[in-house]
Design a protein around this motif. Structure first.
Motif, PDB file in Angstrom:
ATOM      1  N   LEU A 150       0.801  -1.168  -0.160  1.00 49.86           N
ATOM      2  CA  LEU A 150       0.086  -0.022  -0.061  1.00 49.86           C
ATOM      3  C   LEU A 150       0.824   1.410   0.206  1.00 49.86           C
ATOM      4  O   LEU A 150       1.566   1.538   0.981  1.00 49.86           O
ATOM      5  CB  LEU A 150      -1.010  -0.101   1.258  1.00 49.86           C
ATOM      6  CG  LEU A 150      -1.953  -0.957   1.234  1.00 49.86           C
ATOM      7  CD1 LEU A 150      -2.869  -0.887   2.646  1.00 49.86           C
ATOM      8  CD2 LEU A 150      -2.973  -0.834  -0.017  1.00 49.86           C
ATOM      9  N   LEU A 151       0.887   2.028  -0.991  1.00 54.24           N
ATOM     10  CA  LEU A 151       1.519   3.220  -1.055  1.00 54.24           C
ATOM     11  C   LEU A 151       0.684   4.464  -0.981  1.00 54.24           C
ATOM     12  O   LEU A 151      -0.466   4.612  -1.837  1.00 54.24           O
ATOM     13  CB  LEU A 151       2.198   3.506  -2.537  1.00 54.24           C
ATOM     14  CG  LEU A 151       3.245   2.334  -2.827  1.00 54.24           C
ATOM     15  CD1 LEU A 151       3.506   2.190  -4.396  1.00 54.24           C
ATOM     16  CD2 LEU A 151       4.289   2.605  -2.176  1.00 54.24           C
ATOM     17  N   PRO A 152       0.838   5.325  -0.227  1.00 54.26           N
ATOM     18  CA  PRO A 152      -0.078   6.631  -0.272  1.00 54.26           C
ATOM     19  C   PRO A 152       0.185   7.443  -1.350  1.00 54.26           C
ATOM     20  O   PRO A 152       1.297   7.602  -1.965  1.00 54.26           O
ATOM     21  CB  PRO A 152       0.532   7.440   1.203  1.00 54.26           C
ATOM     22  CG  PRO A 152       1.975   6.780   1.538  1.00 54.26           C
ATOM     23  CD  PRO A 152       1.914   5.581   0.720  1.00 54.26           C
ATOM     24  N   THR A 153      -0.976   7.826  -1.890  1.00 55.28           N
ATOM     25  CA  THR A 153      -0.934   8.595  -3.469  1.00 55.28           C
ATOM     26  C   THR A 153      -1.345  10.052  -2.774  1.00 55.28           C
ATOM     27  O   THR A 153      -2.177  10.393  -2.146  1.00 55.28           O
ATOM     28  CB  THR A 153      -1.759   8.082  -4.164  1.00 55.28           C
ATOM     29  OG1 THR A 153      -3.277   8.202  -3.807  1.00 55.28           O
ATOM     30  CG2 THR A 153      -1.487   6.588  -4.483  1.00 55.28           C
ATOM     31  N   THR A 154      -0.911  10.824  -3.741  1.00 50.97           N
ATOM     32  CA  THR A 154      -1.286  12.408  -3.874  1.00 50.97           C
ATOM     33  C   THR A 154      -2.042  12.643  -5.180  1.00 50.97           C
ATOM     34  O   THR A 154      -2.064  13.705  -5.697  1.00 50.97           O
ATOM     35  CB  THR A 154      -0.040  13.305  -3.521  1.00 50.97           C
ATOM     36  OG1 THR A 154       0.866  12.894  -4.524  1.00 50.97           O
ATOM     37  CG2 THR A 154       0.529  12.861  -2.220  1.00 50.97           C
ATOM     38  N   ALA A 164      -7.093  18.169  -1.914  1.00 49.78           N
ATOM     39  CA  ALA A 164      -6.754  17.009  -1.157  1.00 49.78           C
ATOM     40  C   ALA A 164      -7.879  16.156  -0.458  1.00 49.78           C
ATOM     41  O   ALA A 164      -8.817  16.804   0.032  1.00 49.78           O
ATOM     42  CB  ALA A 164      -5.529  17.144  -0.266  1.00 49.78           C
ATOM     43  N   MET A 165      -7.890  14.838  -0.684  1.00 50.80           N
ATOM     44  CA  MET A 165      -9.158  13.959   0.050  1.00 50.80           C
ATOM     45  C   MET A 165      -9.144  14.219   1.541  1.00 50.80           C
ATOM     46  O   MET A 165      -8.055  14.291   1.972  1.00 50.80           O
ATOM     47  CB  MET A 165      -9.209  12.715  -0.474  1.00 50.80           C
ATOM     48  CG  MET A 165      -9.102  12.456  -1.793  1.00 50.80           C
ATOM     49  SD  MET A 165     -11.125  12.425  -2.539  1.00 50.80           S
ATOM     50  CE  MET A 165     -11.673  11.065  -1.961  1.00 50.80           C
ATOM     51  N   ALA A 166     -10.106  14.290   2.258  1.00 47.39           N
ATOM     52  CA  ALA A 166     -10.064  14.231   3.818  1.00 47.39           C
ATOM     53  C   ALA A 166      -9.532  12.853   4.283  1.00 47.39           C
ATOM     54  O   ALA A 166      -8.641  12.832   5.156  1.00 47.39           O
ATOM     55  CB  ALA A 166     -11.336  14.303   4.348  1.00 47.39           C
ATOM     56  N   GLU A 167      -9.899  11.739   3.469  1.00 48.17           N
ATOM     57  CA  GLU A 167      -9.244  10.493   3.884  1.00 48.17           C
ATOM     58  C   GLU A 167      -8.031  10.269   3.054  1.00 48.17           C
ATOM     59  O   GLU A 167      -8.126  10.678   1.796  1.00 48.17           O
ATOM     60  CB  GLU A 167     -10.208   9.289   3.604  1.00 48.17           C
ATOM     61  CG  GLU A 167     -11.515   9.214   4.216  1.00 48.17           C
ATOM     62  CD  GLU A 167     -12.195   8.193   3.994  1.00 48.17           C
ATOM     63  OE1 GLU A 167     -11.728   7.142   3.522  1.00 48.17           O
ATOM     64  OE2 GLU A 167     -13.516   8.350   4.348  1.00 48.17           O
ATOM     65  N   LYS A 168      -7.069   9.464   3.509  1.00 51.27           N
ATOM     66  CA  LYS A 168      -5.867   8.963   2.734  1.00 51.27           C
ATOM     67  C   LYS A 168      -6.441   8.119   1.698  1.00 51.27           C
ATOM     68  O   LYS A 168      -6.969   7.287   1.760  1.00 51.27           O
ATOM     69  CB  LYS A 168      -4.699   8.732   3.725  1.00 51.27           C
ATOM     70  CG  LYS A 168      -4.078   9.531   4.451  1.00 51.27           C
ATOM     71  CD  LYS A 168      -2.677   8.731   5.210  1.00 51.27           C
ATOM     72  CE  LYS A 168      -1.843   9.901   5.772  1.00 51.27           C
ATOM     73  NZ  LYS A 168      -0.918   9.196   6.393  1.00 51.27           N
TER      74      LYS A 168
END
Length: 99
Positions: free
Chosen positions: A72-76, A85-89
């Protein structure tokens, strides 16, 4: 969340799902799904284990048959295309293909 200590991995022969969480540049943590229960992989002190390379994780799991392994990689992505930006990651899930 349940915990599994690194020392217990040697005896494991089957893991339903391995999730490698990319926290920041080259730092990873691992959760394991075993018989429907998700557990954090921890060190001997009970703290979430941290790894600098996925090969370290794969080596620890070499004795187990793994049904599925993902990272799982955090995305921007939203920010990259000009949306707020979304409120949830949001995460990108990549299949690792470990067996």
């Amino acid at each position: 969340m349940n915990r599994v200590e690194i020392s217990a991995l040697e005896a494991m022969t089957h893991i339903d799902r391995v999730t490698v969480h990319s926290l920041e540049r080259m730092i990873y943590q691992v959760t394991l799904q075993l018989d429907g229960t998700t557990s954090m992989l921890t060190d001997a002190q009970g703290k979430p284990a941290r790894f600098n390379h996925t090969d370290q994780i794969r080596e620890l799991l070499q004795n187990a048959r793994i049904e599925q392994a993902v990272m799982l990689l955090p995305t921007t992505f939203d920010e990259m295309i000009g949306r707020p930006a979304m409120a949830e990651k949001t995460n990108c899930e990549i299949l690792l293909g470990w067996k």
